[in-house]
Design a protein around this motif. Structure first.
Motif: not given
Length: 709
Positions: A622-650
């Motif tokens: 998203e346009a608003e997702a430009v990183l800045a200090p103080g932001d927190i970035v969330g990521a998927g962690r399941t073993r073998g997960m693809t990038f697309e599967q991680a996006q679906a966690l949203f």
């Protein structure tokens, strides 16, 4: 900016970059050490803008200075702390020459060094000065701080470091640039002592959970600083032995810390003023010796015309660190004081005639503390204000018939002053008279259904039958949560059972504060980065730190082995701790053992436009997702997960395996993030950004950017 001439208060190395870590001292490459400006030297300021750096939620100011004269003024340009600059006309003794650290400094100059190093390391400056005096004050002159240890001494310098401990501490990034032969220089030792005090305190806060860390605790840690945990484990062992058998000889505990006879004997020899040369001083006596020596040191601080006097604790055993706290604060008004005095008088005002002023004083204070405890008790049973608790129906006998404390007569002036003195004392750190007790009654004249457990096991008792009060807990009651008590400008933080934790630091909810909190934790773990991990949760001291500092505030109590063996994942509680340190409250951010909890909350808050939440969640594209200090970035962690599967966690509403990191710096094309339980440490990593400043590193499976609301 206009050029302003200033004077240097204390000789200081110049830095290329306006930041504390990593160190960027300017080395001219001629083998003569780093460039510096000297005590008493005049310098120009204003060629570059001043820079504020976030340090532990506070702003620290760096000033660019340029030498005007002296040796090589064209090269001697760089940043120093604004604390080291004074007005041009201020009287400052001139440095005799280009000395990195003088072998002798004036007491005032040493106090300045203590102040600056305490600011840099977030420790107590008066403690640093008092500790030096406790360790070596017998060698000081009336005007100067100096030592004259012989070449074969067991320890050296104002803080009495052994050569072995000095060498180990110089390996820390915080002490980069110091050398082995500077062990006898007072201000060089002050740098190392301040770093040690800060690291010891961070670990001790996880080991001493019933009160704040005191100067005596840090003195013990200083003496035991070679125990591989900055003295924290040894100190905790010593304090635990005090609780079980304070009359046993110190040597019995020292044996556990130093099983090797030669090492133990050397320790006792160099610390014989505390433990006796053979360790025969009892634990109680050794602690008394520590207290007396530090008290003498604080008296020396009192003689100085220096800013550090403000940091002297009221009592040597008092906590010496402020506590950043965002929980319940009992803020007391003048009308509250009047109400507390009147209701206390109605309950126990006659105790003075029968039992004397001392019993009266404690009994009045106990009523006040009961009201405090009820006002922050975590249930709907009691109102949440002081006056609401006092006026609650069927609670205080004198009010039952008249409805409100306002219809009670005013307390006599002497009794009012007793109550006021107690309230003022609580706001300055005095412990509760009754712990966390919520109930009291007269067992002779009153027989409430909840009374037997209190009568059988009172926390406190005042007076004697038939006119007495017992204080305690009915069945199924417990102390309230941790809280602060504030009266005017004075405010102190307490555990739920009324034990002082330290003066209240008002939370800073700015973006800088979350960055500072993350960097503080990263510093504590040794500045780990991928491929170069320093401290890990496999070390007992750091596993204990995880348990006490990250886990227990959320009610999590994993075993130390579960933390060390990676069967309990502590990354989410670490992030929760950092966000809490930045000043966010539980209503603004759901502190959790699962990243998915606060990720979902941030996503929902953005969808609902809920401004009460600290963070809003955005998809990484998203346009608003430009990183800045103080932001927190969330990521998927399941073993073998693809990038697309991680996006679906949203869009996922249930729990899922995830991770998050705090953004601490953003540059062209990349960003630095700090997270917990990464390679068993608090670790900083760097992720790639696209031309617009959004994440493009798909290997990390990032799917959400949580931005400060």
């Amino acid at each position: 900016m206009a050029v302003v001439v200033k004077k240097v208060l204390l000789s200081q190395f110049l830095r290329k970059e306006p930041k504390f870590l990593p160190l960027t001292f300017i080395d001219p490459g001629d083998g003569n050490g780093n460039l510096q400006v000297l005590e008493g030297e005049k310098v120009n300021t204003g060629a570059k803008p001043e820079v504020n750096e976030a340090t532990d939620g506070k702003s620290f100011k760096w000033v660019f200075v340029e030498a005007i004269g002296g040796i090589d003024p064209a090269s001697r340009k760089g940043f120093i702390s604004d604390k080291l600059l004074v007005d041009e006309g201020t009287e400052v003794a001139e440095s005799p020459g280009f000395e990195p650290f003088p072998i002798k400094v004036t007491r005032e100059a040493f106090a300045d060094a203590c102040y600056v190093q305490a600011e840099l390391n977030k420790t107590n400056p008066a403690y640093l000065y008092a500790l030096a005096f406790a360790q070596s004050g017998g060698q000081w002159t009336a005007t100067d701080v100096t030592t004259n240890d012989p070449a074969g001494a067991l320890a050296f310098g104002v803080y009495q470091f052994t050569k072995e401990t000095w060498a180990e501490l110089l390996k820390l990034a915080d002490n980069e640039g110091l050398t082995a032969d500077q062990i006898k220089f007072p201000t060089a030792q002050c740098v190392v002592a301040a770093v040690l005090a800060a690291k010891s305190a961070s670990l001790l806060k996880g080991l001493i959970t019933d009160r704040g860390v005191s100067a005596v605790d840090l003195y013990l840690a200083h003496m035991f600083s070679d125990d591989k945990s900055f003295g924290s484990n040894a100190t905790a062992k010593f304090l635990e032995a005090e609780k079980t058998n304070a009359g046993q000889a110190s040597v019995e505990v020292v044996k556990q810390i130093y099983p090797d006879d030669a090492v133990r004997d050397a320790f006792l020899q160099r610390n014989q003023a505390i433990f006796n040369a053979n360790g025969s001083a009892t634990i109680a006596t050794a602690l008394e010796n520590c207290t007396k020596k530090l008290a003498d040191g604080f008296k020396e601080v009192e003689k100085l015309a220096n800013e550090i006097k403000k940091s002297i604790p009221a009592d040597v055993d008092d906590p010496i660190f402020g506590v950043q706290f965002s929980g319940n604060v009992i803020t007391i008004t003048d009308q509250d004081v009047d109400a507390l005095a009147r209701v206390s008088e109605s309950e126990v005002g006659n105790f003075g005639e029968q039992f004397g002023v001392n019993v009266l004083t404690d009994a009045l204070a106990a009523v006040v503390d009961t009201i405090f405890n009820r006002s922050i008790y975590p249930s709907k049973e009691f109102p949440k204000t002081i006056q609401g608790v006092i006026d609650q129906s069927q609670q205080f006998s004198a009010i039952n018939a008249i409805g409100t404390w306002k219809h009670l007569p005013e307390a006599p002036a002497a009794h009012f002053q007793i109550v006021l003195n107690h309230i003022q004392g609580r706001a300055k750190g005095a412990a509760s008279k009754i712990g966390g007790a919520t109930h009291f009654f007269n067992p002779t004249t009153s027989h409430p259904s909840w009374g037997p457990p209190i009568a059988a096991n009172p926390i406190a008792r005042y007076g004697t039958a038939p006119n007495s009060h017992v204080h305690g807990f009915p069945d199924d009651y417990h102390p309230p949560e941790g809280h602060a008590i504030q009266l005017g400008k004075d405010a102190w933080v307490f555990s739920g059972d009324g034990k002082p934790q330290g003066p209240l630091i008002t939370p800073d909810k700015s973006t800088l504060s979350i960055v500072a909190a993350a960097i503080k934790e990263w510093d504590f773990w040794g500045n780990s980065v991928p491929g170069k991990i320093h401290h890990t949760d496999n070390e007992p001291a750091f596993a204990t730190y995880v348990l006490e500092t990250y886990c227990k505030p959320l009610g999590a109590t994993p075993s130390l082995s579960a933390i060390a063996n990676d069967t309990y994942f502590w990354s989410a509680v670490a992030i929760s701790c950092m966000v809490r340190q930045s000043g966010a409250s539980a209503s603004e951010f759901t502190f959790s053992q699962s990243h998915s909890t606060y990720i979902r909350e941030a996503i929902k808050a953005r969808r609902d436009k809920d401004k009460s939440k600290a963070y809003w969640g955005f998809r990484i594209d998203e346009a608003e997702a430009v990183l800045a200090p103080g932001d927190i970035v969330g990521a998927g962690r399941t073993r073998g997960m693809t990038f697309e599967q991680a996006q679906a966690l949203f869009d996922k509403r249930t729990d899922y395996e995830s991770h998050s990191d705090i953004v601490v710096a953003v540059r062209a094309g990349e960003a630095d993030l700090i997270g917990g339980n990464v390679s068993d440490s608090v670790t900083k990593k760097t992720l790639k950004l696209d031309a617009k400043g959004r994440l493009r590193d798909k290997k990390n499976l990032s799917f959400v950017v949580m931005k400060k609301n």
